[in-house]
Write an enzyme that holds these catalytic residues in place. Structure first.
Site, PDB file in Angstrom:
ATOM      1  N   SER A   7     -21.627   7.703  -0.895  1.00 48.54           N
ATOM      2  CA  SER A   7     -21.815   6.336  -1.821  1.00 48.54           C
ATOM      3  C   SER A   7     -22.952   6.326  -2.652  1.00 48.54           C
ATOM      4  O   SER A   7     -24.037   6.536  -2.028  1.00 48.54           O
ATOM      5  CB  SER A   7     -21.163   5.157  -0.857  1.00 48.54           C
ATOM      6  OG  SER A   7     -21.522   4.021  -1.915  1.00 48.54           O
ATOM      7  N   LYS A  53     -23.398   5.143   5.288  1.00 47.01           N
ATOM      8  CA  LYS A  53     -23.252   6.080   4.576  1.00 47.01           C
ATOM      9  C   LYS A  53     -24.526   6.840   4.648  1.00 47.01           C
ATOM     10  O   LYS A  53     -24.414   8.210   4.714  1.00 47.01           O
ATOM     11  CB  LYS A  53     -22.749   5.999   3.244  1.00 47.01           C
ATOM     12  CG  LYS A  53     -21.434   5.504   3.262  1.00 47.01           C
ATOM     13  CD  LYS A  53     -20.244   6.471   3.588  1.00 47.01           C
ATOM     14  CE  LYS A  53     -18.895   5.821   3.541  1.00 47.01           C
ATOM     15  NZ  LYS A  53     -17.943   7.101   3.956  1.00 47.01           N
ATOM     16  N   TYR A  84     -22.845  -1.172   4.585  1.00 45.40           N
ATOM     17  CA  TYR A  84     -21.794  -0.240   4.455  1.00 45.40           C
ATOM     18  C   TYR A  84     -22.958   1.132   3.658  1.00 45.40           C
ATOM     19  O   TYR A  84     -22.637   2.386   4.166  1.00 45.40           O
ATOM     20  CB  TYR A  84     -21.161  -0.455   3.011  1.00 45.40           C
ATOM     21  CG  TYR A  84     -20.322   0.657   2.264  1.00 45.40           C
ATOM     22  CD1 TYR A  84     -19.485   1.504   2.976  1.00 45.40           C
ATOM     23  CD2 TYR A  84     -20.641   0.608   1.040  1.00 45.40           C
ATOM     24  CE1 TYR A  84     -18.927   2.612   2.310  1.00 45.40           C
ATOM     25  CE2 TYR A  84     -19.977   1.918   0.213  1.00 45.40           C
ATOM     26  CZ  TYR A  84     -19.213   2.541   0.785  1.00 45.40           C
ATOM     27  OH  TYR A  84     -18.695   3.633  -0.033  1.00 45.40           O
ATOM     28  N   LYS A 142       0.901  -1.049  -0.040  1.00 47.42           N
ATOM     29  CA  LYS A 142      -0.263  -0.021  -0.016  1.00 47.42           C
ATOM     30  C   LYS A 142       0.888   1.224   0.076  1.00 47.42           C
ATOM     31  O   LYS A 142       0.584   2.380  -0.561  1.00 47.42           O
ATOM     32  CB  LYS A 142      -1.025  -0.070   1.312  1.00 47.42           C
ATOM     33  CG  LYS A 142      -2.214   0.841   1.170  1.00 47.42           C
ATOM     34  CD  LYS A 142      -2.857   0.745   2.442  1.00 47.42           C
ATOM     35  CE  LYS A 142      -4.119   1.965   2.607  1.00 47.42           C
ATOM     36  NZ  LYS A 142      -4.802   1.705   3.542  1.00 47.42           N
ATOM     37  N   LYS A 179      -7.231  -3.369  -2.393  1.00 44.68           N
ATOM     38  CA  LYS A 179      -8.603  -3.430  -2.000  1.00 44.68           C
ATOM     39  C   LYS A 179      -9.244  -4.749  -1.982  1.00 44.68           C
ATOM     40  O   LYS A 179     -10.398  -4.931  -1.606  1.00 44.68           O
ATOM     41  CB  LYS A 179      -9.362  -2.706  -2.849  1.00 44.68           C
ATOM     42  CG  LYS A 179      -9.295  -1.124  -2.641  1.00 44.68           C
ATOM     43  CD  LYS A 179     -10.110  -0.149  -3.523  1.00 44.68           C
ATOM     44  CE  LYS A 179     -11.454  -0.165  -3.412  1.00 44.68           C
ATOM     45  NZ  LYS A 179     -11.923   0.383  -2.119  1.00 44.68           N
TER      46      LYS A 179
END
Length: 326
Positions: free
Chosen positions: A112, A145, A141, A37, A182
């Protein structure tokens, strides 16, 4: 000084590169871990790297920060630890909002398209604030958001202290360099490229929606450079605040994507269909498309990269080279 949470991640590191190119002083809040990363920021290292668990202590020193760009989150659509997701995606976001409001800093955060949930009919997803309450995300998720978007809406409507500028961006399907860490959340573009380079057909999920052909599932795929351009434009236009979609305004099918990947790789178009995994059933968005009217009305005029041009750029400039990092 600009703080970028998740600044060593996919979108965050591309934003970090653009800010460093502008000569900005930056602080990245992230973990580099033990893998590769670190390569995401190797060419554009920040002035300081702060571990997420040390962020509150760092902010307590009252650094001279002009903006917080909050890209950090648990972004796995298959996440199951609700307490962790809440602490990361809701509580942390709220603390940063409140800190920016107290310190007079600007706050741009990642929302998102997962907040929209499923689509009953193929029409663009509206970011009209009046429709926010009616959204029904399909996974933890997206729900987290959505919760924070609703918090922001309530704070602003109630006249509570707000950052000097604030913007939430509902990112649609972003693809491009620096996403390689990812794992299962890597873009479909990269996954399909790896398949066809191995000599395999590009595999796509069979449709589980009555009347929708296999491969006709459609998403609004957006090149990461376009996402960065939107955020830079917001920084250049501090008078603009609000919750905005960040897509292209065009839905393209997964079959379109698979063909574009094969073409960019210079390989024959070969596609195979597999059943959708049981874990995704009931949580899978078969259609997404951003209504970009409000961002355009706010003054954003740059064109968005077409799917074919974006995939060609991703393949030729990154994936097919010896160094695929930005």
């Amino acid at each position: 000084m600009i703080i970028i949470t998740g600044g060593a991640g996919f979108i965050g590191s591309c934003l970090q590169a653009a800010l460093r190119a502008r000569g900005e002083e930056t602080v990245v809040v992230d973990w580099l871990g033990t893998g590769d990363k670190w390569r995401n920021v190797a060419r554009h290292a920040p002035d300081r790297l702060v571990a997420p668990e040390a962020l509150d202590a760092f902010l307590d020193t009252r650094p001279d920060v002009s903006a917080v760009l909050h890209m950090g989150a648990i972004s796995e659509t298959t996440a199951r630890d609700g307490d962790l997701v809440w602490r990361t995606n809701v509580d942390l976001s709220a603390r940063l909002w409140q800190w920016c409001a107290r310190e007079g800093a600007r706050f741009i955060y990642a929302s998102s398209a997962a907040t929209y949930g499923g689509a009953d009919r193929p029409e663009p997803f509206s970011d009209d604030p009046a429709r926010l309450e009616a959204l029904r995300p399909l996974n933890l998720y997206g729900w987290s958001k959505h919760v924070f978007d609703r918090h922001v809406q309530g704070w602003v409507a109630g006249g509570e202290p707000a950052p000097a500028q604030w913007a939430g961006l509902k990112f649609f399907n972003v693809y491009g360099p620096n996403e390689y860490h990812k794992g299962g959340m890597i873009s479909v573009v990269k996954v399909k490229y790896d398949e066809v380079r191995r000599g395999q057909p590009a595999t796509l999920f069979r449709s589980n929606v009555p009347g929708l052909a296999d491969g006709a599932q459609a998403r609004d795929f957006i090149w990461v450079g376009d996402v960065v351009n939107v955020m830079l434009w917001l920084l250049d236009n501090p008078q603009v605040s609000g919750l905005f979609n960040c897509g292209t305004g065009v839905a393209r099918t997964y079959l379109d994507l698979a063909h574009a990947v094969c073409d960019a790789a210079g390989l024959p178009r070969q596609v195979a269909f597999v059943d959708m995994p049981e874990a995704l059933r009931g949580q899978y968005q078969s259609y997404t498309c951003a209504d970009m009217t409000r961002l355009r009305a706010a003054g954003y005029t740059r064109p968005f990269t077409s799917l074919e041009d974006g995939i060609r750029r991703y393949v030729h400039d990154y994936l097919a080279t010896d160094d695929a990092y930005l």
